[in-house]
Design an enzyme around this catalytic site. Structure first.
Site, mmCIF file in Angstrom:
data_model
loop_
_atom_site.group_PDB
_atom_site.id
_atom_site.type_symbol
_atom_site.label_atom_id
_atom_site.label_comp_id
_atom_site.label_asym_id
_atom_site.label_seq_id
_atom_site.Cartn_x
_atom_site.Cartn_y
_atom_site.Cartn_z
ATOM 1 C CG ASN A 33 -0.222 0.145 2.535
ATOM 2 O OD1 ASN A 33 0.989 -0.076 2.613
ATOM 3 N ND2 ASN A 33 -0.954 0.495 3.577
ATOM 4 C CB THR A 36 7.247 2.112 4.780
ATOM 5 O OG1 THR A 36 6.935 0.724 4.726
ATOM 6 C CG2 THR A 36 6.677 2.713 6.055
ATOM 7 C CG ASN A 100 -7.139 -9.660 7.097
ATOM 8 O OD1 ASN A 100 -8.123 -10.151 7.659
ATOM 9 N ND2 ASN A 100 -6.966 -8.351 6.980
ATOM 10 C CE1 TYR A 146 8.934 -4.120 12.759
ATOM 11 C CE2 TYR A 146 10.851 -4.439 14.173
ATOM 12 C CZ TYR A 146 10.206 -4.628 12.958
ATOM 13 O OH TYR A 146 10.830 -5.340 11.955
#
Length: 328
Positions: A33, A36, A100, A146
């Site tokens: 997407n 980054t 997902n 993270y």
């Protein structure tokens, strides 16, 4: 022709994995997407008939038409500057995104490899780090978004493996470098090289005694590829065990770039690991893998890549002290 989905395909490691799997004769579906990632990392693949790109955020439902043999989940911010700027997105891609993709792997009866990280060890209390070490992580510290995203990622992956019988692989990636890294994303190598190319002093956070172990990207990709095709479902360290202090590494960069900058020291960010060195005994035994490219050669190749960047790319970074991001 076998089909593989690679998330984070426009990222540093993801784009190199796309190249490797196409070279091995796979049909690659890349997904990103661009939060980054960089389109320039995959521009060379756009016209390749064995590559298809889908712009999509994996935290939303992921749908792929047709069969799928393998999934490599590499979608995640990976640098301190990124995950301190976008902490919620970092947590979501490690949790919702992984969920997902595990669901997709189950539906497609595909094998899935999850990109974990040495950060699951936190600031380690044992050295070097072995896969059976549980880690020393501050869950509520700034780096926790993270570290805990990756630790949860490993947990849900093993739950799918045990409960659903899903074929899973988990790679714990140690510091990796090479062409296509973003120049000033907060990681040591691009930060030092960016400063050297701009004629700035090299910034060390802390006193420079902390250690890292740097693995060249081609070696890292080879280890990941071998792990995917292995029959081992538990985490495996893939990294270069040659440890070096940050101070010594800064001196190597100054020598490589033939610059005259000095080294300056600033405050160490909270929970920054003081030691990082992989024990790769398992990878050697299981995969017959160990790194082959020495740091001198790998750094030379990486520096030559950074020298090709435009002045706009060289100076467009918003690199700041970590503490400024932590306060936001």
């Amino acid at each position: 022709m076998k089909k593989v989905l690679i998330t984070g395909a426009a990222g540093f490691l993801g784009s190199h994995l796309c190249d490797r799997f196409i070279k091995e004769g796979y049909h690659v579906i890349g997904m990103d997407n661009f939060i980054t990632g960089d389109k320039n990392n995959i521009n060379h693949l756009v016209d390749n008939t064995n590559f298809k790109f889908i712009e999509h955020n994996v935290t939303d439902f992921v749908k792929i038409d047709g069969s799928l043999d393998y999934i490599l989940h590499f979608a995640s911010p990976a640098s301190p500057i990124d995950y301190l700027k976008i902490p919620i997105q970092t947590l979501k891609v490690g949790s919702l995104g992984t969920h997902n993709l595990l669901g997709l792997a189950k539906a497609k009866k595909a094998r899935i490899l999850i990109a974990s990280t040495s950060e699951v060890y936190g600031d380690p209390l044992i050295h070097p780090q072995t896969e059976d070490y549980y880690g020393n992580v501050n869950t509520i510290g700034p780096r926790g978004v993270y570290d805990e995203a990756k630790r949860f990622q490993e947990s849900i992956t093993m739950a799918y493996h045990r409960f659903h019988g899903l074929e899973t692989r988990i790679v714990r990636i140690f510091n990796t470098y090479g062409p296509r890294m973003r120049l000033n994303d907060g990681r040591v190598i691009p930060a030092f090289m960016g400063q050297a190319l701009r004629g700035e002093d090299l910034t060390i956070f802390g006193d420079g005694s902390q250690t890292r172990s740097f693995c060249y990207v081609d070696d890292q990709v080879e280890g990941i590829y071998k792990l995917l095709l292995s029959d081992y479902s538990f985490p495996v360290n893939i990294g270069n065990p040659h440890e070096i202090t940050i101070k010594e590494f800064a001196e190597e960069v100054i020598k490589l770039t033939a610059t005259s900058q000095k080294v300056i020291y600033k405050e160490l960010p909270q929970d920054d690991p003081l030691q990082r060195q992989p024990d790769i005994s398992l990878a050697k035994k299981l995969l017959n893998w160990e790194p082959k490219i020495g740091r001198e050669e790998g750094m030379r190749i990486t520096y030559e890549y950074f020298k090709t960047l435009s002045k706009e790319e060289l100076f467009k970074s918003d690199h700041k002290d970590f503490k400024n991001h932590i306060k936001k």
